[in-house]
Design a protein around this motif. Structure first.
Motif, PDB file in Angstrom:
ATOM      1  N   ASN A 104      11.994  -0.287  17.688  1.00 60.56           N
ATOM      2  CA  ASN A 104      11.328   0.001  18.961  1.00 60.56           C
ATOM      3  C   ASN A 104      12.288   0.256  20.120  1.00 60.56           C
ATOM      4  O   ASN A 104      11.847   0.612  21.217  1.00 60.56           O
ATOM      5  CB  ASN A 104      10.368  -1.135  19.315  1.00 60.56           C
ATOM      6  CG  ASN A 104       9.076  -1.067  18.521  1.00 60.56           C
ATOM      7  OD1 ASN A 104       8.595   0.015  18.187  1.00 60.56           O
ATOM      8  ND2 ASN A 104       8.508  -2.222  18.205  1.00 60.56           N
TER       9      ASN A 104
ATOM     10  N   LYS B 155      14.031   6.310  20.384  1.00 53.88           N
ATOM     11  CA  LYS B 155      13.125   7.454  20.308  1.00 53.88           C
ATOM     12  C   LYS B 155      13.911   8.574  19.641  1.00 53.88           C
ATOM     13  O   LYS B 155      14.904   9.056  20.184  1.00 53.88           O
ATOM     14  CB  LYS B 155      12.668   7.891  21.703  1.00 53.88           C
ATOM     15  CG  LYS B 155      11.651   9.018  21.697  1.00 53.88           C
ATOM     16  CD  LYS B 155      10.266   8.520  21.344  1.00 53.88           C
ATOM     17  CE  LYS B 155       9.210   9.613  21.511  1.00 53.88           C
ATOM     18  NZ  LYS B 155       7.852   9.103  21.236  1.00 53.88           N
TER      19      LYS B 155
ATOM     20  N   ARG C  84       5.002   2.323  10.666  1.00 55.28           N
ATOM     21  CA  ARG C  84       4.196   2.704  11.833  1.00 55.28           C
ATOM     22  C   ARG C  84       5.051   2.767  13.098  1.00 55.28           C
ATOM     23  O   ARG C  84       4.877   3.653  13.947  1.00 55.28           O
ATOM     24  CB  ARG C  84       3.059   1.705  12.017  1.00 55.28           C
ATOM     25  CG  ARG C  84       1.935   1.853  11.004  1.00 55.28           C
ATOM     26  CD  ARG C  84       0.901   0.763  11.197  1.00 55.28           C
ATOM     27  NE  ARG C  84      -0.241   0.908  10.305  1.00 55.28           N
ATOM     28  CZ  ARG C  84      -1.125  -0.044  10.053  1.00 55.28           C
ATOM     29  NH1 ARG C  84      -0.985  -1.231  10.641  1.00 55.28           N
ATOM     30  NH2 ARG C  84      -2.134   0.159   9.232  1.00 55.28           N
TER      31      ARG C  84
ATOM     32  N   GLU D 211       5.587   5.957  15.571  1.00 59.44           N
ATOM     33  CA  GLU D 211       5.286   5.909  17.004  1.00 59.44           C
ATOM     34  C   GLU D 211       6.488   6.294  17.865  1.00 59.44           C
ATOM     35  O   GLU D 211       6.322   6.728  19.010  1.00 59.44           O
ATOM     36  CB  GLU D 211       4.820   4.504  17.383  1.00 59.44           C
ATOM     37  CG  GLU D 211       3.436   4.155  16.819  1.00 59.44           C
ATOM     38  CD  GLU D 211       3.120   2.671  16.945  1.00 59.44           C
ATOM     39  OE1 GLU D 211       3.966   1.928  17.520  1.00 59.44           O
ATOM     40  OE2 GLU D 211       2.052   2.249  16.456  1.00 59.44           O
ATOM     41  N   ASN D 212       7.682   6.134  17.318  1.00 58.80           N
ATOM     42  CA  ASN D 212       8.888   6.373  18.102  1.00 58.80           C
ATOM     43  C   ASN D 212       9.643   7.631  17.668  1.00 58.80           C
ATOM     44  O   ASN D 212      10.854   7.744  17.862  1.00 58.80           O
ATOM     45  CB  ASN D 212       9.820   5.159  17.995  1.00 58.80           C
ATOM     46  CG  ASN D 212       9.271   3.967  18.750  1.00 58.80           C
ATOM     47  OD1 ASN D 212       9.212   3.963  19.977  1.00 58.80           O
ATOM     48  ND2 ASN D 212       8.835   2.956  18.010  1.00 58.80           N
TER      49      ASN D 212
ATOM     50  N   ASP E  81      -1.774  11.976  10.404  1.00 58.71           N
ATOM     51  CA  ASP E  81      -0.871  11.402  11.406  1.00 58.71           C
ATOM     52  C   ASP E  81       0.499  12.075  11.390  1.00 58.71           C
ATOM     53  O   ASP E  81       1.317  11.819  12.273  1.00 58.71           O
ATOM     54  CB  ASP E  81      -0.665   9.899  11.158  1.00 58.71           C
ATOM     55  CG  ASP E  81      -1.942   9.101  11.342  1.00 58.71           C
ATOM     56  OD1 ASP E  81      -2.816   9.555  12.106  1.00 58.71           O
ATOM     57  OD2 ASP E  81      -2.066   8.034  10.713  1.00 58.71           O
TER      58      ASP E  81
END
Length: 256
Positions: free
Chosen positions: A163, A166, A195, A199-200, A226
């Motif tokens: 997290n 990016k 996941r 997301e990143n 997705d």
């Protein structure tokens, strides 16, 4: 186990070896009619040994994956072809998340051949070992608990590490793909990491050989829609292909 014929045992072994077998393939190999194979599959599904799916059969269990070395030895040519397709869609000087799985290891082996300047973040010890052979690659391996069975790294520390970043691309694998497009895996901790990678990342790639379609597993990872692109070596079932086309998901089919 009662009522199983030698042909039943052969069918079970073929499905175990290949992950998924179509009715037509089984009928051809065993030299019987498709109707006979359908009856055999129905019998084995009643025993919960197999699971019927899209004109064929997959394994019935959903709570345990195969041994790492057994998975690594299977479908090596198919994984290499999928890996080449994935690599063809990764520009030089990109940043990547790479997850757990033997197909991801094949992608890593392909990327080191003709790419430059990649920055790779992975929770897969084997992937890290492969890509670190290139001096011009920047390689980071996540913190967390190492899984002795396959060199995967999971846990809250892994999640916190992921997290922080990016990246341009997340390249992920999966254990099973349901008829409705649900993506499945065996380890909820691994799914949480996958996941977070999704997301990143600006672009999401899924690498899955043909045996993953119709394969059962316990933990939901997401949906095939997705992802931005799917890379496989098998024909994607028509209902999934329509679903992907409606959502703008590209798919790339490798030669076997």
């Amino acid at each position: 186990m009662s009522g199983r014929s030698p042909r039943h045992e052969t069918i079970i072994q073929l499905v175990k070896d290949n992950g998924f077998m179509s009715i037509e393939e089984l009928a051809s190999i065993l030299d019987v009619t498709p109707q006979t194979i359908r009856r055999d599959i129905n019998h084995l599904c009643e025993e919960n040994v197999l699971r019927r799916y899209h004109g064929g059969a997959a394994l019935g269990g959903s709570v345990g994956d195969e041994d790492y070395f057994a998975r690594k030895a299977k479908l090596q040519s198919e994984k290499t072809h999928i890996a080449q397709l994935v690599a063809d869609n990764i520009p030089n000087n990109s940043s990547l998340f790479m997850s757990i799985g033997t197909t991801l290891e094949a992608v890593a082996s392909t990327l080191i051949q003709n790419h430059s300047g990649l920055r790779v973040i992975t929770n897969n010890i084997h992937v890290a070992s492969i890509v670190s052979s290139r001096a011009d690659f920047s390689v980071m391996i996540t913190s967390g608990t190492v899984r002795a069975s396959d060199g995967g790294i999971t846990g809250m520390a892994t999640l916190d590490f992921i997290n922080q970043f990016k990246v341009d691309y997340a390249i992920l694998g999966v254990s099973g793909i349901e008829a409705d497009g649900a993506l499945l895996d065996f380890d909820y901790r691994e799914v949480r990491i996958a996941r977070a990678m999704m997301e990143n990342a600006r672009h999401r790639f899924l690498a899955a050989d043909h045996t993953k379609f119709g394969r059962n597993a316990l933990v939901r990872m997401g949906n095939i829609t997705d992802f931005d692109a799917i890379f496989t070596d098998g024909i994607i079932p028509e209902n999934l292909r329509k679903q992907m086309e409606e959502e703008g998901v590209r798919y790339h089919l490798a030669n076997r």
